[in-house]
Design a protein around this motif. Structure first.
Motif, PDB file in Angstrom:
ATOM      1  N   CYS A  81       0.853  -1.193   0.000  1.00  0.00           N
ATOM      2  CA  CYS A  81       0.000   0.000   0.000  1.00  0.00           C
ATOM      3  C   CYS A  81       0.889   1.243   0.000  1.00  0.00           C
ATOM      4  O   CYS A  81       1.901   1.292   0.700  1.00  0.00           O
ATOM      5  N   THR A  83       0.072   5.534  -0.386  1.00  0.00           N
ATOM      6  CA  THR A  83      -0.899   6.588  -0.655  1.00  0.00           C
ATOM      7  C   THR A  83      -0.290   7.744  -1.444  1.00  0.00           C
ATOM      8  O   THR A  83       0.916   7.983  -1.404  1.00  0.00           O
ATOM      9  N   ASN A 115      -6.880  -1.042  -6.443  1.00  0.00           N
ATOM     10  CA  ASN A 115      -7.501  -0.565  -5.209  1.00  0.00           C
ATOM     11  C   ASN A 115      -8.270  -1.719  -4.593  1.00  0.00           C
ATOM     12  O   ASN A 115      -9.153  -2.289  -5.234  1.00  0.00           O
ATOM     13  N   LYS A 121      -7.833   0.745  -0.302  1.00  0.00           N
ATOM     14  CA  LYS A 121      -6.593   1.516  -0.407  1.00  0.00           C
ATOM     15  C   LYS A 121      -5.903   1.214  -1.725  1.00  0.00           C
ATOM     16  O   LYS A 121      -6.144   0.185  -2.351  1.00  0.00           O
ATOM     17  N   ARG A 122      -5.026   2.102  -2.095  1.00  0.00           N
ATOM     18  CA  ARG A 122      -4.252   1.973  -3.326  1.00  0.00           C
ATOM     19  C   ARG A 122      -3.042   1.068  -3.075  1.00  0.00           C
ATOM     20  O   ARG A 122      -2.246   1.316  -2.178  1.00  0.00           O
TER      21      ARG A 122
END
Length: 134
Positions: A81, A83, A115, A121-122
């Motif tokens: 992950c 952001t 995602n 989440k990315r």
């Protein structure tokens, strides 16, 4: 001002200049600096994409060393992950610059982005084979 005062003033001014240069050198030699390969930038044709790729590879290594890569049932293994806000903080690349670099790297097949998760989440995965071939 007499000559002694002038010398003291001049010396003080030089010390201030040196202090400023020292601070700048400290900034340039600190963790605030990010490394990217000029050769990679030439090969892929974008400095921002090279910076972004370098940042993603560093994040991949960080999570890999700590056994924090994510295995997802639908998307496979090796995800992490990252952001946009964290990237902005670490690289100073705007959201728009990140999106452009990200699209470019995905189009080249060097990275994947999905995602998923709760909350959503990315996540990224580095395409090691494509990087080796590039």
């Amino acid at each position: 001002m007499d000559s002694l005062q002038l010398k003291k003033f001049s010396h003080l001014r030089e010390m201030i200049k040196m202090k400023s240069k020292t601070n700048i050198l400290d900034w340039l030699c600190s963790d605030n600096c990010r490394v990217y390969s000029v050769e990679v930038a030439r090969k892929i044709g974008s400095i921002n994409a090279a910076i972004y790729l370098s940042e993603l590879v560093q994040r991949f290594e960080y999570h890999s060393i700590r056994n924090e890569l994510i295995d997802d049932e639908r998307h496979g293994k090796g995800w992490f992950c990252y952001t946009a806000e964290k990237c902005l903080d670490r690289t100073s690349m705007s959201i728009k610059e990140q999106k452009t670099a990200l699209c470019y790297l995905i189009r080249l097949g060097l990275i994947e982005q999905k995602n998923f998760g709760v909350p959503c989440k990315r996540h990224f995965r580095i395409n090691k084979k494509a990087l080796e071939l590039y």
